[in-house]
Design a protein around this motif. Structure first.
Motif, PDB file in Angstrom:
ATOM      1  N   ASP A  15       0.819  -1.213   0.000  1.00 16.80           N
ATOM      2  CA  ASP A  15       0.000   0.000   0.000  1.00 16.80           C
ATOM      3  C   ASP A  15       0.854   1.264   0.000  1.00 16.80           C
ATOM      4  O   ASP A  15       0.362   2.352  -0.286  1.00 16.80           O
ATOM      5  CB  ASP A  15      -0.929   0.012   1.217  1.00 16.80           C
ATOM      6  N   ILE A  16       2.131   1.106   0.349  1.00 19.67           N
ATOM      7  CA  ILE A  16       3.057   2.244   0.390  1.00 19.67           C
ATOM      8  C   ILE A  16       4.038   2.193  -0.768  1.00 19.67           C
ATOM      9  O   ILE A  16       4.336   3.215  -1.395  1.00 19.67           O
ATOM     10  CB  ILE A  16       3.837   2.264   1.732  1.00 19.67           C
ATOM     11  N   TRP A  17       4.524   0.989  -1.071  1.00 22.79           N
ATOM     12  CA  TRP A  17       5.613   0.813  -2.030  1.00 22.79           C
ATOM     13  C   TRP A  17       5.143   0.004  -3.244  1.00 22.79           C
ATOM     14  O   TRP A  17       4.595  -1.085  -3.096  1.00 22.79           O
ATOM     15  CB  TRP A  17       6.787   0.083  -1.369  1.00 22.79           C
ATOM     16  N   GLU A  18       5.385   0.524  -4.422  1.00 28.96           N
ATOM     17  CA  GLU A  18       5.094  -0.231  -5.638  1.00 28.96           C
ATOM     18  C   GLU A  18       6.160  -1.311  -5.824  1.00 28.96           C
ATOM     19  O   GLU A  18       7.358  -1.036  -5.707  1.00 28.96           O
ATOM     20  CB  GLU A  18       5.082   0.709  -6.849  1.00 28.96           C
ATOM     21  N   HIS A  19       5.711  -2.523  -6.077  1.00 27.37           N
ATOM     22  CA  HIS A  19       6.625  -3.672  -6.203  1.00 27.37           C
ATOM     23  C   HIS A  19       7.621  -3.696  -5.032  1.00 27.37           C
ATOM     24  O   HIS A  19       8.842  -3.585  -5.223  1.00 27.37           O
ATOM     25  CB  HIS A  19       7.391  -3.616  -7.529  1.00 27.37           C
ATOM     26  N   ASP A  56       8.943  -5.915  -3.198  1.00 25.89           N
ATOM     27  CA  ASP A  56       9.962  -6.958  -3.122  1.00 25.89           C
ATOM     28  C   ASP A  56      10.976  -6.857  -4.253  1.00 25.89           C
ATOM     29  O   ASP A  56      11.776  -7.778  -4.454  1.00 25.89           O
ATOM     30  CB  ASP A  56       9.298  -8.340  -3.123  1.00 25.89           C
ATOM     31  N   MET A  57      10.965  -5.749  -4.967  1.00 28.38           N
ATOM     32  CA  MET A  57      11.948  -5.478  -6.018  1.00 28.38           C
ATOM     33  C   MET A  57      12.954  -4.451  -5.499  1.00 28.38           C
ATOM     34  O   MET A  57      12.569  -3.468  -4.866  1.00 28.38           O
ATOM     35  CB  MET A  57      11.253  -4.946  -7.275  1.00 28.38           C
ATOM     36  N   PHE A  58      14.237  -4.688  -5.751  1.00 24.55           N
ATOM     37  CA  PHE A  58      15.272  -3.736  -5.352  1.00 24.55           C
ATOM     38  C   PHE A  58      15.353  -2.643  -6.410  1.00 24.55           C
ATOM     39  O   PHE A  58      15.779  -2.888  -7.544  1.00 24.55           O
ATOM     40  CB  PHE A  58      16.623  -4.438  -5.203  1.00 24.55           C
ATOM     41  N   ASP A  59      14.940  -1.432  -6.047  1.00 24.83           N
ATOM     42  CA  ASP A  59      14.829  -0.355  -7.028  1.00 24.83           C
ATOM     43  C   ASP A  59      15.112   1.000  -6.383  1.00 24.83           C
ATOM     44  O   ASP A  59      14.207   1.673  -5.884  1.00 24.83           O
ATOM     45  CB  ASP A  59      13.429  -0.357  -7.644  1.00 24.83           C
ATOM     46  N   PRO A  60      16.375   1.439  -6.385  1.00 26.01           N
ATOM     47  CA  PRO A  60      16.704   2.746  -5.801  1.00 26.01           C
ATOM     48  C   PRO A  60      15.963   3.910  -6.439  1.00 26.01           C
ATOM     49  O   PRO A  60      15.743   4.943  -5.783  1.00 26.01           O
ATOM     50  CB  PRO A  60      18.215   2.858  -6.043  1.00 26.01           C
ATOM     51  N   GLU A  61      15.565   3.762  -7.685  1.00 26.30           N
ATOM     52  CA  GLU A  61      14.888   4.862  -8.380  1.00 26.30           C
ATOM     53  C   GLU A  61      13.583   5.254  -7.690  1.00 26.30           C
ATOM     54  O   GLU A  61      13.078   6.356  -7.904  1.00 26.30           O
ATOM     55  CB  GLU A  61      14.595   4.462  -9.836  1.00 26.30           C
ATOM     56  N   ARG A  62      13.025   4.353  -6.874  1.00 25.35           N
ATOM     57  CA  ARG A  62      11.767   4.680  -6.195  1.00 25.35           C
ATOM     58  C   ARG A  62      11.927   5.883  -5.256  1.00 25.35           C
ATOM     59  O   ARG A  62      10.945   6.523  -4.886  1.00 25.35           O
ATOM     60  CB  ARG A  62      11.231   3.464  -5.425  1.00 25.35           C
ATOM     61  N   PHE A  63      13.158   6.174  -4.859  1.00 22.14           N
ATOM     62  CA  PHE A  63      13.388   7.302  -3.949  1.00 22.14           C
ATOM     63  C   PHE A  63      13.654   8.608  -4.691  1.00 22.14           C
ATOM     64  O   PHE A  63      13.802   9.662  -4.060  1.00 22.14           O
ATOM     65  CB  PHE A  63      14.551   6.988  -3.003  1.00 22.14           C
TER      66      PHE A  63
END
Length: 421
Positions: A329-333, A335-342
């Protein structure tokens, strides 16, 4: 009448064994089972406990009108991780007054100081690494960060004792969720370390040693509580360890950071080619993605109703750190390692909580979070731009049942070479 709704219950007289067996996933597993972000269980000798996760739960957990920390942390944690009468067990004005002391150490100038110290010790360590057949990164970082922490905090450390002190600090945080031998090792380590630091505090107060006035040892030795009374040397020793121990524990995050570089070579390439700001994104994702500390614990101050559920005075409340940092509900995908989310992500004190949530100055959020980020960035930059190494075949799996979790091999590197001559 206020709306009330029965929350799901994980049945059992005492579910502590389930918690230990399922580890970081205990609360998440029941959230999935019940389809709710809240449920009731019994832990730590059969005490009623309410487990929560998610952004709304974090807001509630850090509302000091609802929850308190005094009497919440299990004795086993106080005997190893926090210490007795530590800042983590305080509430209200007394807590805020002592928190000001900790935050006074986190100025931009002092953060720059510790980055400089960290780089110096990384340079010295790498001179040794190039001559070794292999290096166990986690072990090296525990030793190195102990030197960094003591130098920055103004704690004198003799050349022949730094290894002993590093082992004590590691034992304290490594025993946080342990039973048996690991627990007793951490407990004994705390006793030895507190005795050592208590003696140093007495030396400072007796003018037997001189330390810089902007350091933790000096400030804590002369700190007065809200009533204008110097803290007992024993409590000062406890709080000094709440500076030194968390800095040494950054070894866990750095080890996972190195694992992320190895498992995600595309991210390593980005760190080599993108602007330095990408290091911040990478470090934040390491802190979100990998398991560090599983839960936080508080007690209900007085009866209250939250989201239709009754919280009774004295009930334990467990906030799921790992689960909140992986909440879909907070983070898209998640369980994927994705620094770009920040990238371009607005700061939020209540949905990204690797070291706790809420306000730094008035609440219980970890005062050393900024320091953690800076030292991680400094180390990742060093591993990317200043040394080359190879990662031999090893067991890099990490357990979701061990607190704190670590790669089984502790991350081994070899064929280490310095860049730029």
């Amino acid at each position: 009448m206020p709306y009330r709704e029965q929350i799901p219950i994980d049945t059992g007289i005492d579910n502590t064994v389930k918690l230990l067996l399922e580890g970081y996933n205990y609360i998440t597993n029941r959230r999935n089972q019940f389809g709710r972000d809240i449920f009731e269980t019994r832990l730590l000798g059969g005490q009623k406990a309410i487990c929560v996760a998610g952004k709304e739960a974090v807001n509630m957990f850090y509302d000091e009108k609802k929850l308190i920390r005094q009497g919440a942390a299990p004795k086993r944690l106080r005997q190893t991780l926090f210490g007795e009468h530590a800042i983590q067990t305080m509430d209200g004005e007394s807590h805020r007054h002592r928190k000001e002391l900790f935050m006074s150490l986190m100025t931009r100038e002092r953060l720059d100081d510790i980055k400089t110290i960290m780089r110096k010790h990384l340079e010295r360590a790498s001179e040794k690494w190039v001559k070794q057949q292999e290096v166990v990164l986690y072990s090296e970082m525990c030793q190195l960060l102990t030197k960094v922490a003591c130098e920055w905090a103004g704690v004198p450390l003799k050349e022949n004792e730094w290894s002993k002190r590093a082992n004590e600090l590691e034992a304290m945080f490594d025993s946080a969720g342990a039973l048996g031998g690991r627990h007793w090792k951490g407990r004994n380590a705390r006793n030895f370390a507190e005795s050592w630091l208590k003696g140093l505090v007495q030396d400072v107060r007796n003018n037997a040693i001189e330390v810089p006035q902007n350091t933790a040892l000096y400030k804590m030795a002369w700190y007065q509580d809200k009533d204008g009374v110097l803290l007992h040397e024993q409590i000062v020793a406890v709080e000094l360890l709440n500076i030194l121990r968390p800095i040494a524990a950054i070894a866990v995050y750095i080890t996972f950071g190195a694992l992320a570089l190895y498992e995600h070579p595309a991210e390593k390439e980005k760190l080599q080619t993108k602007p330095s700001v990408y290091f911040e994104l990478f470090v934040q994702e390491v802190r979100r993605y990998y398991p560090f500390f599983p839960v936080l614990v508080a007690r209900v101050r007085d009866d209250f109703l939250w989201n239709g559920h009754d919280f009774r005075k004295g009930n334990l409340v467990l906030l799921d750190i790992y689960g909140t940092n992986h909440d879909p509900d907070i983070w898209e995908h998640p369980d994927m390692f994705d620094p770009e989310r920040f990238k371009d992500r607005d700061d939020n004190l209540y949905d990204f909580i690797p070291q706790g949530g809420g306000d730094y100055y008035r609440g219980h959020r970890c005062p050393g979070e900024w320091l953690t980020i800076e030292l991680m960035k400094e180390t990742m930059d060093f591993l990317i731009h200043h040394v080359e190494y190879e990662v031999p075949k090893q067991d890099l799996r990490f357990s979701m049942r061990r607190f704190p979790s670590l790669p089984k091999s502790r991350f081994i590197i070899h064929h280490i070479r310095r860049k730029n001559g």
